[in-house]
Design an enzyme around this catalytic site. Sequence first.
Site, PDB file in Angstrom:
ATOM      1  N   HIS A  37     -20.208   9.530  10.680  1.00 21.41           N
ATOM      2  CA  HIS A  37     -19.421   8.642  11.547  1.00 21.41           C
ATOM      3  C   HIS A  37     -18.990   9.339  12.840  1.00 21.41           C
ATOM      4  O   HIS A  37     -18.638   8.673  13.797  1.00 21.41           O
ATOM      5  CB  HIS A  37     -18.261   7.970  10.797  1.00 21.41           C
ATOM      6  CG  HIS A  37     -17.048   8.822  10.539  1.00 21.41           C
ATOM      7  ND1 HIS A  37     -16.833   9.504   9.363  1.00 21.41           N
ATOM      8  CD2 HIS A  37     -15.970   9.086  11.307  1.00 21.41           C
ATOM      9  CE1 HIS A  37     -15.676  10.136   9.413  1.00 21.41           C
ATOM     10  NE2 HIS A  37     -15.131   9.903  10.588  1.00 21.41           N
TER      11      HIS A  37
ATOM     12  N   ASP B 222     -21.521  11.248   4.099  1.00 22.85           N
ATOM     13  CA  ASP B 222     -21.091  11.087   5.496  1.00 22.85           C
ATOM     14  C   ASP B 222     -21.355  12.361   6.311  1.00 22.85           C
ATOM     15  O   ASP B 222     -20.423  13.064   6.699  1.00 22.85           O
ATOM     16  CB  ASP B 222     -19.614  10.702   5.515  1.00 22.85           C
ATOM     17  CG  ASP B 222     -19.164  10.169   6.872  1.00 22.85           C
ATOM     18  OD1 ASP B 222     -19.888  10.361   7.864  1.00 22.85           O
ATOM     19  OD2 ASP B 222     -18.081   9.569   6.934  1.00 22.85           O
TER      20      ASP B 222
ATOM     21  N   SER C  87     -12.124  14.838  10.598  1.00 24.58           N
ATOM     22  CA  SER C  87     -13.456  14.412  10.199  1.00 24.58           C
ATOM     23  C   SER C  87     -14.469  15.444  10.650  1.00 24.58           C
ATOM     24  O   SER C  87     -14.446  15.878  11.800  1.00 24.58           O
ATOM     25  CB  SER C  87     -13.804  13.072  10.829  1.00 24.58           C
ATOM     26  OG  SER C  87     -13.348  12.060   9.993  1.00 24.58           O
TER      27      SER C  87
HETATM   28  N1  ARG Z   1     -11.520   6.564   7.209  1.00 29.37           N
HETATM   29  C1  ARG Z   1     -12.323   7.590   7.804  1.00 29.37           C
HETATM   30  C2  ARG Z   1     -11.621   8.154   9.034  1.00 29.37           C
HETATM   31  O1  ARG Z   1     -10.872   7.718   9.737  1.00 29.37           O
HETATM   32  C3  ARG Z   1     -13.745   7.196   8.066  1.00 29.37           C
HETATM   33  C4  ARG Z   1     -13.965   6.167   9.143  1.00 29.37           C
HETATM   34  C5  ARG Z   1     -15.382   5.778   9.354  1.00 29.37           C
HETATM   35  N2  ARG Z   1     -15.929   4.971   8.281  1.00 29.37           N
HETATM   36  C6  ARG Z   1     -15.819   3.606   8.213  1.00 29.37           C
HETATM   37  N3  ARG Z   1     -16.302   2.973   7.164  1.00 29.37           N
HETATM   38  N4  ARG Z   1     -15.256   2.897   9.160  1.00 29.37           N
HETATM   39  O2  ARG Z   1     -11.156   7.751   9.888  1.00 29.37           O
HETATM   40  N1  GLU Z   2     -12.037   9.800   8.926  1.00 28.32           N
HETATM   41  C1  GLU Z   2     -11.016  10.510   9.632  1.00 28.32           C
HETATM   42  C2  GLU Z   2     -11.533  10.997  10.993  1.00 28.32           C
HETATM   43  O1  GLU Z   2     -12.380  10.393  11.549  1.00 28.32           O
HETATM   44  C3  GLU Z   2     -10.486  11.627   8.808  1.00 28.32           C
HETATM   45  C4  GLU Z   2      -9.778  11.040   7.695  1.00 28.32           C
HETATM   46  C5  GLU Z   2      -8.283  11.156   7.828  1.00 28.32           C
HETATM   47  O2  GLU Z   2      -7.658  10.450   8.651  1.00 28.32           O
HETATM   48  O3  GLU Z   2      -7.762  11.975   7.070  1.00 28.32           O
HETATM   49  O4  GLU Z   2     -11.035  11.893  11.588  1.00 28.32           O
END
Ligand code: ARG
Ligand code: GLU
Length: 709
Positions: free
Chosen positions: A84, A215, A644
């Site tokens: 991502h 990922d 991330s």
């Molecule tokens: N929650 C994770 C992070 O903030 C992954 C985000 C990307 N993945 C998604 N399915 N949107 O941000």
């Molecule tokens: N998915 C998050 C990012 O893009 C990291 C997950 C979190 O917020 O801990 O940075």
Amino acid sequence: MIKRNILIASAFFSFSVGIAQQYGGMWIPTELNEKEMKDLGMKISAKDIFNTQKPSIKDAVVQFNGGCTAEIISPKGLLLTNHHCGYSQIQSHSTVQNDLLSNGFWAKNNSEELANPGVTVDFIVDIKDVTKEILEGNPNLETAQINANIQKVQSTIKTEPGQKVMVKSMYYGNKYYAFVTDTFKDIRLVGAPPQSIGKFGSDTDNWVWPRHTGDFSMFRIYADKNNRPAEYSKDNVPYVPKHYLPVSIKDKKENDFTFVFGFPGRTTEYLPSIAVDKIMRDTDPARIAVRDVALKTLDEKMRADDATRIKYASKYASVANYWKKWIGEVEGLKKSNAVQKKATYEQTLISKNPDIKITLDQLTQLYNEQAPYALNNAYYTETIRNAETLALANLFSNYIAAVESGKMDEKNTVAFKNRLASFYKDYSAELDAKVTAKLLALYANKTAPTYLPAGFEKYKNEAQNLQTIENLSKNSVITGRSEVNGASLSSDIDKAFSNPDQLVTAIKKDEMYILFNSLKDTYSKTADKQYTSLQTKIDVLQKKFMAQQMETDKERKFFPDANSTMRVTYGKVKGSSPRDAVSYDFQTHLSGVIEKYVPGDYEFDVPQKLVDLYNKKDYGIYKDKSGDVPVGFTATNHTTGGNSGSPALDAQGNLVGLNFDRQWEGTMSDINYDPRFSRNIMVDTKYILFVIDKFADSKWLVDEMKIVK
Ligand code: ARG
Ligand code: GLU
């Protein structure tokens, strides 16, 4: 009270309890609590982690394109980050005929690696505490003097050509640190699995454990012949790093020591209880409510129509990401009793230093005074963000202001037109008319009349709005549905801009634009000014409250809130039991991917080749002692957005995982880390190598790495 906290924490936590287990912690890498890390199982020293005299682990950790983290895993500058995080690069190389998002991409050798103009990677060369130079020993030094001192420090620290110095405030302005950075600009795409692996589970599984997403994506840093940063050139060569991370494929055990190195974006761990209460009751629910409406409206159309689904996929994911996080955050704040916990802590502080009561009383009064404005701010900002046509009107409003003040030269106009073109590419005016209509109804119903433009009550009726806004949208120039200068902005932008005066005149008469401006105007006069001026007062007191906490609670080691600077967090590999009768194992496996597999599904499809490998159990050296391939695991590391792509390392400093998410029940860790529920989620290195080697037949990449078995 602190002692009592430790007792409470240890009741939940059977292993040795340190600060990191109580409060979490995102530590500046030059100020690590080495003893605590060793007590938890670390076998290397703090000097192995950060050292400016010798190669150290920090030399293998970079900020990726300003927002994510990445790490070097070979002597040839091979970079690992999340799928991502590389998503828009992978997307930018994709066409309908050659869809890298769906099919994945694997270079067969260096010459096939793909350039990504504009992508950067930042190394941290050095970190210095410059508090004395900035504050001159005066905690109340005036802002203008502080800014002058920052300029001075930034220009006096010695650097190599091309390096930069950035001074950052920590602990709400109680301390300042200088970061020397080195920026590389030739970053090439090396490999990415298809999104059915890299984004497996998509929004349904996002923020959720158990998780089965691969990922990850891979890039390579290129440098000039002297191993220094350079703009893209075919003559550039793979960068030779000072240090790269060995990749471990040893089996993991619960309670293994682990630490995560990276660039966490923002946390607010030291707010007074009143502020946490307002977030939990007012602002988070307001933001969630707006996104609820927007997402439902988009989802309905995306399910019905493929073209819309593709157009809105990335936007939908980004709106849904924080929507889901905030829902988890509110639940977690309630469940972890965050407000009560902070209030009790405040009483303990006051009992040791009565002055703190004065600060807290003032803060309480300010937060109460700010509450109605803060609520309006939350509804307004979310409405403008999610009703795209209003966001578009906002862009044009800035454009017109720039034109009228003579700032719109040739270059700025080209940039603005490019920005608009990329906006229109993924915009459906008809669909957004629905979203805007519904959000305006929500806004009209949720906002006190004093903050609404005269006559705005008429927007309270959603059914009627759908009609009204569709009419405005259809006759609007900015939506592209009505022409200006003989063209539609969304289909022939150059022609629509051919007579800028005409364009400005047409926009000023555009009723959609007028509607937006009346909203913005009223908001900025009746709420935004008040909100901001109260926030300035809160910031002054928050700085004082932070200093008082640190002076009073001598037993506690305070880490500065995250601010996108380099940090280390540590903990243990661990599962959790976040709800009654629910207990989570720390690890998931390939068999779990197959359990979730729904052939042809938008979120849970799996490539046939992965299914074949599973059926043949063709796992090579990447299975664990259970005979299955580990896919994801959780630990108690305290992470946030920006982490991330961060490396998860073991006691020896080998790479064991790639951070990409947190579990839903613990996302309140941005405000109140709770060791019982807060877990970070990582892709297991075994799964990464399995996909590269067995699935993508790219053993040449594994051969570059140093594998620890
Ligand atoms: N929650 C994770 C992070 O903030 C992954 C985000 C990307 N993945 C998604 N399915 N949107 O941000
Ligand atoms: N998915 C998050 C990012 O893009 C990291 C997950 C979190 O917020 O801990 O940075």
